[in-house]
Design an enzyme around this catalytic site. Structure first.
Site, PDB file in Angstrom:
ATOM      1  N   ALA A  63      36.180  60.252   8.319  1.00  0.00           N
ATOM      2  CA  ALA A  63      36.176  60.174   9.726  1.00  0.00           C
ATOM      3  C   ALA A  63      37.277  59.171  10.073  1.00  0.00           C
ATOM      4  O   ALA A  63      37.741  58.286   9.533  1.00  0.00           O
ATOM      5  CB  ALA A  63      34.875  59.597  10.216  1.00  0.00           C
ATOM      6  N   GLY A 102      33.451  60.842   5.387  1.00  0.00           N
ATOM      7  CA  GLY A 102      33.737  62.299   5.849  1.00  0.00           C
ATOM      8  C   GLY A 102      34.280  63.103   4.907  1.00  0.00           C
ATOM      9  O   GLY A 102      34.150  64.495   4.994  1.00  0.00           O
ATOM     10  N   GLU A 105      32.321  64.171   1.992  1.00  0.00           N
ATOM     11  CA  GLU A 105      31.362  65.157   2.816  1.00  0.00           C
ATOM     12  C   GLU A 105      31.762  66.493   2.817  1.00  0.00           C
ATOM     13  O   GLU A 105      30.861  67.290   2.799  1.00  0.00           O
ATOM     14  CB  GLU A 105      30.442  64.445   3.839  1.00  0.00           C
ATOM     15  CG  GLU A 105      29.729  62.961   3.350  1.00  0.00           C
ATOM     16  CD  GLU A 105      29.306  62.158   4.693  1.00  0.00           C
ATOM     17  OE1 GLU A 105      30.447  61.604   5.730  1.00  0.00           O
ATOM     18  OE2 GLU A 105      28.457  61.860   5.137  1.00  0.00           O
ATOM     19  N   GLU A 125      31.474  54.086   3.239  1.00  0.00           N
ATOM     20  CA  GLU A 125      31.113  53.758   4.531  1.00  0.00           C
ATOM     21  C   GLU A 125      30.489  52.379   4.778  1.00  0.00           C
ATOM     22  O   GLU A 125      30.689  51.887   5.752  1.00  0.00           O
ATOM     23  CB  GLU A 125      30.206  54.813   5.228  1.00  0.00           C
ATOM     24  CG  GLU A 125      30.979  56.207   5.606  1.00  0.00           C
ATOM     25  CD  GLU A 125      30.972  57.121   4.485  1.00  0.00           C
ATOM     26  OE1 GLU A 125      30.983  56.603   3.262  1.00  0.00           O
ATOM     27  OE2 GLU A 125      31.371  58.328   4.742  1.00  0.00           O
TER      28      GLU A 125
HETATM   29  N1  3HC Z   1      40.466  56.250  10.034  1.00  0.00           N
HETATM   30  C1  3HC Z   1      41.492  55.851  10.628  1.00  0.00           C
HETATM   31  N2  3HC Z   1      42.758  55.380  10.294  1.00  0.00           N
HETATM   32  C2  3HC Z   1      42.555  55.177   8.780  1.00  0.00           C
HETATM   33  C3  3HC Z   1      41.781  55.733   8.126  1.00  0.00           C
HETATM   34  C4  3HC Z   1      40.438  56.263   8.660  1.00  0.00           C
HETATM   35  N3  3HC Z   1      39.520  56.666   8.062  1.00  0.00           N
HETATM   36  N4  3HC Z   1      41.807  55.138   6.811  1.00  0.00           N
HETATM   37  C5  3HC Z   1      42.935  54.735   6.745  1.00  0.00           C
HETATM   38  N5  3HC Z   1      43.578  54.730   7.883  1.00  0.00           N
HETATM   39  C6  3HC Z   1      44.844  53.964   8.499  1.00  0.00           C
HETATM   40  C7  3HC Z   1      45.035  52.640   8.150  1.00  0.00           C
HETATM   41  O1  3HC Z   1      44.497  52.014   9.253  1.00  0.00           O
HETATM   42  C8  3HC Z   1      46.274  52.570   7.747  1.00  0.00           C
HETATM   43  O2  3HC Z   1      47.024  52.425   9.299  1.00  0.00           O
HETATM   44  P1  3HC Z   1      48.392  51.732   9.651  1.00  0.00           P
HETATM   45  O3  3HC Z   1      49.390  52.315   8.798  1.00  0.00           O
HETATM   46  O4  3HC Z   1      48.578  51.925  10.978  1.00  0.00           O
HETATM   47  O5  3HC Z   1      47.854  50.410   9.243  1.00  0.00           O
HETATM   48  C9  3HC Z   1      46.727  53.704   7.364  1.00  0.00           C
HETATM   49  O6  3HC Z   1      45.886  54.815   7.415  1.00  0.00           O
HETATM   50  C10 3HC Z   1      47.024  53.821   5.735  1.00  0.00           C
HETATM   51  O7  3HC Z   1      46.079  53.061   5.290  1.00  0.00           O
HETATM   52  P2  3HC Z   1      46.250  51.934   4.168  1.00  0.00           P
HETATM   53  O8  3HC Z   1      47.193  50.923   4.462  1.00  0.00           O
HETATM   54  O9  3HC Z   1      44.779  51.299   4.046  1.00  0.00           O
HETATM   55  O10 3HC Z   1      46.715  52.764   3.060  1.00  0.00           O
HETATM   56  P3  3HC Z   1      46.537  52.849   1.386  1.00  0.00           P
HETATM   57  O11 3HC Z   1      47.073  53.814   0.693  1.00  0.00           O
HETATM   58  O12 3HC Z   1      46.227  51.400   0.852  1.00  0.00           O
HETATM   59  O13 3HC Z   1      44.738  53.325   1.420  1.00  0.00           O
HETATM   60  C11 3HC Z   1      42.789  54.759   1.886  1.00  0.00           C
HETATM   61  C12 3HC Z   1      44.364  54.642   1.626  1.00  0.00           C
HETATM   62  C13 3HC Z   1      42.282  54.398   0.282  1.00  0.00           C
HETATM   63  C14 3HC Z   1      42.510  56.136   2.416  1.00  0.00           C
HETATM   64  C15 3HC Z   1      42.252  53.433   2.764  1.00  0.00           C
HETATM   65  O14 3HC Z   1      43.213  53.609   3.942  1.00  0.00           O
HETATM   66  C16 3HC Z   1      40.828  53.500   2.867  1.00  0.00           C
HETATM   67  O15 3HC Z   1      39.989  53.171   2.406  1.00  0.00           O
HETATM   68  N6  3HC Z   1      40.412  54.026   4.331  1.00  0.00           N
HETATM   69  C17 3HC Z   1      39.248  54.137   4.584  1.00  0.00           C
HETATM   70  C18 3HC Z   1      38.537  55.262   4.007  1.00  0.00           C
HETATM   71  C19 3HC Z   1      36.965  55.129   4.458  1.00  0.00           C
HETATM   72  O16 3HC Z   1      36.456  54.036   4.845  1.00  0.00           O
HETATM   73  N7  3HC Z   1      36.559  56.283   4.975  1.00  0.00           N
HETATM   74  C20 3HC Z   1      35.181  56.275   5.498  1.00  0.00           C
HETATM   75  C21 3HC Z   1      35.440  56.592   7.054  1.00  0.00           C
HETATM   76  S1  3HC Z   1      33.748  56.451   7.996  1.00  0.00           S
HETATM   77  C22 3HC Z   1      33.271  58.056   7.663  1.00  0.00           C
HETATM   78  O17 3HC Z   1      33.891  58.893   7.098  1.00  0.00           O
HETATM   79  C23 3HC Z   1      31.868  58.399   8.413  1.00  0.00           C
HETATM   80  C24 3HC Z   1      31.453  59.623   8.072  1.00  0.00           C
HETATM   81  O18 3HC Z   1      30.465  59.515   6.978  1.00  0.00           O
HETATM   82  C25 3HC Z   1      30.826  60.360   9.148  1.00  0.00           C
END
Ligand code: 3HC
Ligand code: NAI
Length: 687
Positions: A63, A102, A105, A125
């Site tokens: 998400a 997500g 998922e 998450e």
């Molecule tokens: N939402 C919004 N922005 C995100 C994002 C997300 N899920 N994931 C990454 N970004 C953004 C970062 O803030 C960053 O922005 P910036 O360049 O402006 O600083 C950019 O994307 C690149 O991210 P990274 O610097 O972290 O890039 P990497 O290549 O090192 O890593 C990644 C990529 C492994 C995808 C890492 O970004 C990550 O772990 N992201 C989070 C994944 C996550 O936690 N997903 C779950 C979200 S909650 C959810 O899905 C709820 C659902 O269950 C309903």
């Protein structure tokens, strides 16, 4: 088509291709793209199966975290996933990169999944203080069983494609180059077979087996109790998995939604989401031109083979740099080389490193007693005693020894970097690289930017932090820089409170309950009272204890006694010293509950943070939060002092400071920034 959506069709297979850099997060535009793509392909009679895939570096990374807490724009994720799941045409997810949250998922709502062999999938998450809220907590246990589902969701580690295949999370693993063509072939086979579509929600085999074993959950809670302490999300994840094995699917999903909303509204998740973005912000330097090139760093040197020099050498050599380590004291050098060897051998014994890697790391380190050995180094980090005269004399010597164009860094904790730089003829190439002890482990690297430090030097230091896998925080030149300066008031307040009749044990307990791994007095006892005491000339509790030889855990105990083989106990001897100094000070005795104590300990930290910001010593408030989380183990789920201040209310912080100022003078007067933000209803953590 929308900007993020492309549709391709081939041999009865429709491809929905999403491209929304950087990570294809499932924000509004992406959801709309998916929804439109599904509508178009469902309505197209020539299409018999649908593939969902992404362009760019990854499948959906989850998400869009920046949308949390804001009103949801339709189509929402649940709506899109329902359209996929209830599609009469088979839908196949083709995964590459990282299918997270997500994104995973979504894949679990598709009827089939194929993955590139380099792909990974996971539900991380928990690291944002959340749980998988798009039915992940109900689907995953039905595929992999409760045990593995708990591991994946409550610990948040992803699985690689081959493991995903063996767990039944994907149907086929494909060479990365061949993903699109193989997914196409897979889809054509599905069309040809015309088998009933698989349906995860009706799968009962795993959950029925788990239902017979109620111990799963209590055992999991017990096993990870320490790790989960203070965090809210793991317990809600466990409850959601309990629901998955005890309730019908639809009710389980409802339970998941309740537990998700509870987390979304929690302070802990707000803090963890703040930390997610804050960590990524620290290396963004306003005004720094993107074209600035780093100075080349192939070889490194460390001056001083004491506690810090040793840790820095371990960090550099572990990251693959050859390191020349110099100490004028040959014995200190030998001792440090011995400890470095032992540390590497310890890592081998614990299975963290292969013997070959350990030997290679040690072989990268060259000890020497003469700084001339640095002549060809690209980077030299000084870590000798904290003494200005010594450091300036060393920098003027390094200036004559080390080749032009090299970066000269000091690990000073408190000293004026500009004065150190002025001892050289190349102040533009001088920078502070402030590591935290133990330097090979602590994840913070403060980069101190002097008046004359060049942008190239700064970019080089940021690159070094990345290679060392440390989080950089850029600081201006001030006493103690960011982390030490912001934390100093907590120690000062703890020292004051014991003179007002509060015991060290009570202060430590309050800090522990807040979430610090250690209280201030436990920390001093561990580090050594002689190391921490900076005002050695004054008669203080600490100086008296040092005079008595009570140096902490290492010698005779400190604020606590350390009876052999048992936990630290309050020390009558230390209590007598405290009583004596308190009587001399004649302060009125405090009458505080735990909350009052905490406010007294931490409000001055917030005030110092605000001053650091006002003076422009930190680039942004969230950098201060990261410095204290990574450098002082400030609990992540409190988000650091700046976010915590917003959560408890700036008004309460200001009231506490005003009361302290009335009693003890203007050092405690709330900073103008705090006062202005409170008046405007602004947020400190967003400055
Ligand atoms: N939402 C919004 N922005 C995100 C994002 C997300 N899920 N994931 C990454 N970004 C953004 C970062 O803030 C960053 O922005 P910036 O360049 O402006 O600083 C950019 O994307 C690149 O991210 P990274 O610097 O972290 O890039 P990497 O290549 O090192 O890593 C990644 C990529 C492994 C995808 C890492 O970004 C990550 O772990 N992201 C989070 C994944 C996550 O936690 N997903 C779950 C979200 S909650 C959810 O899905 C709820 C659902 O269950 C309903
Ligand atoms: P230390 O006392 O353990 O080691 C200093 C080393 O420098 C000694 O081995 C000494 O022999 C060597 N040395 C002194 N003068 C020298 C010279 N002229 N040439 C070569 N070697 C010389 O000190 P520590 O704790 O490692 O601190 C070093 C620096 O790091 C200080 O500036 C300190 O403020 C800073 N620092 C210390 C932290 C800590 O937790 N100990 C944390 C962060 C920074």
């Amino acid at each position: 088509m929308t900007e993020v959506l492309q549709i391709e069709k081939q041999a009865g297979v429709g491809h929905i291709i999403i491209d929304s850099p950087p990570v294809n997060a499932l924000g509004y535009a992406v959801r709309k793209g998916l929804d439109d793509g599904m509508d178009a392909l469902l309505a197209d009679d020539t299409v018999k199966a649908i593939i969902i895939r992404c362009d760019g570096r990854t499948f959906f990374a989850g998400a869009d975290i920046s949308e949390f807490g804001k009103p949801v724009r339709k189509p929402d994720l649940h709506g899109v996933l329902a359209k996929i799941e209830f599609s009469a045409k088979p839908v196949i997810a083709a995964l590459h990169g990282t299918a997270l949250g997500g994104g995973m998922e979504l894949a679990l709502h598709c009827h089939y999944r194929v993955a590139a062999d380099t792909a990974a999938m996971g539900l991380p998450e928990v690291h944002l203080g959340l749980l998988p809220g798009a039915a992940g907590t109900q689907r995953l246990p039905r595929i992999v069983g409760a045990r593995k589902a708990l591991d994946m969701m409550a610990l948040g580690a992803p699985v690689r494609a081959d493991e995903a295949l063996s767990l039944g999370l994907v149907d086929e693993v494909i060479a990365t180059d061949d993903l699109v063509a193989s997914a196409q072939r897979f889809a054509e086979t599905v069309i040809a077979k015309a088998a009933p579509l698989p349906d995860i929600r009706t799968r009962q085999d795993k959950v029925e087996a788990d239902r017979a074993d109620p111990e799963i959950f209590s055992a999991f809670r017990a096993r990870h109790a320490r790790r989960f302490k203070g965090f809210k999300a793991p317990e809600n994840i466990i409850k959601a998995v309990e629901a998955a094995i005890s309730l019908p699917y639809a009710q389980g999903v409802e339970r998941e939604a309740e537990l998700f909303v509870e987390l979304l509204e929690s302070k802990e998740s707000e803090a963890q989401r703040h930390v997610f973005f804050a960590e990524r912000a620290t290396s963004k330097i306003p005004g720094l031109d993107k074209s600035v090139q780093p100075m080349p760093v192939a070889t490194t040197g460390v001056l001083g083979a004491g506690t810090m020099g040793r840790g820095i050498t371990l960090a550099l050599s572990a990251a693959g740099y050859p390191v020349t380590i110099v100490d004028s004291n040959a014995e200190a050098l030998d001792r440090t080389m011995g400890i470095i060897r032992k540390t590497c051998e310890g890592a081998v014994a614990k299975g963290r490193m292969s013997p070959e890697k350990a030997e290679a790391q040690i072989a990268r380190i060259t000890p020497a007693t003469d700084a001339k050995a640095f002549a060809d180094c690209d980077l030299v980090i000084e870590a000798v005693f904290e003494d200005m005269d010594l450091k300036t004399s060393i920098f003027s010597t390094l200036d004559t020894i080390v080749k032009p164009g090299a970066l000269l860094a000091s690990n000073t904790s408190f000293l004026d970097l500009d004065k150190i730089a002025a001892a050289t003829k190349r102040p533009q190439d001088v920078i502070g690289l402030h590591f935290f002890s133990p330097a090979n482990i602590m994840p913070l690297l403060e980069i101190v930017r002097g008046d004359k430090t060049s942008d190239a030097a700064l970019v080089t230091a940021l690159g070094l932090a990345k290679r060392l896998r440390k989080t950089p925080v850029v600081s201006g030149v001030c006493d103690g820089f960011i982390a030490n300066r912001a934390m100093a008031p907590r120690m000062a307040e703890a020292d004051r409170l014991i003179l007002e009749g509060i015991s060290p044990a009570d202060i430590d307990r309050v800090c522990l309950n807040y979430g610090f791994p250690m209280g201030p007095f436990q920390m001093i006892d561990l580090v050594g009272l002689d190391v921490i005491g900076r005002n050695a000339n004054e008669k203080t509790v600490r100086s008296e204890l040092v005079r008595m030889g009570r140096l902490g855990q290492k010698q005779k105990g400190g604020y606590y006694d350390y009876p052999a083989a048992s936990a630290p106990t309050p020390s009558p001897e230390a209590a007598a010293v405290i009583a004596e100094i308190a009587a001399e000070a004649g302060l009125s005795q405090a009458d505080l509950d735990d909350d009052g104590l905490l406010m007294r300990l931490l409000s001055p930290v917030v005030n110092e943070g605000a001053r650091i910001l006002e003076e422009g010593m930190a680039l942004r408030a969230s950098d201060i939060d990261i410095a204290l989380i990574k450098g002082y183990n400030w609990p992540i789920y409190k988000g650091g002092p700046m976010l915590w201040a917003d959560q408890v209310g700036l008004g309460r912080i200001i009231d506490t400071l005003n009361a302290m100022a009335a009693d003890r003078g203007p050092a405690f007067t709330p900073s103008p920034l705090l006062v202005r933000l409170q008046a405007e209803g602004g947020r400190l953590s967003e400055q």
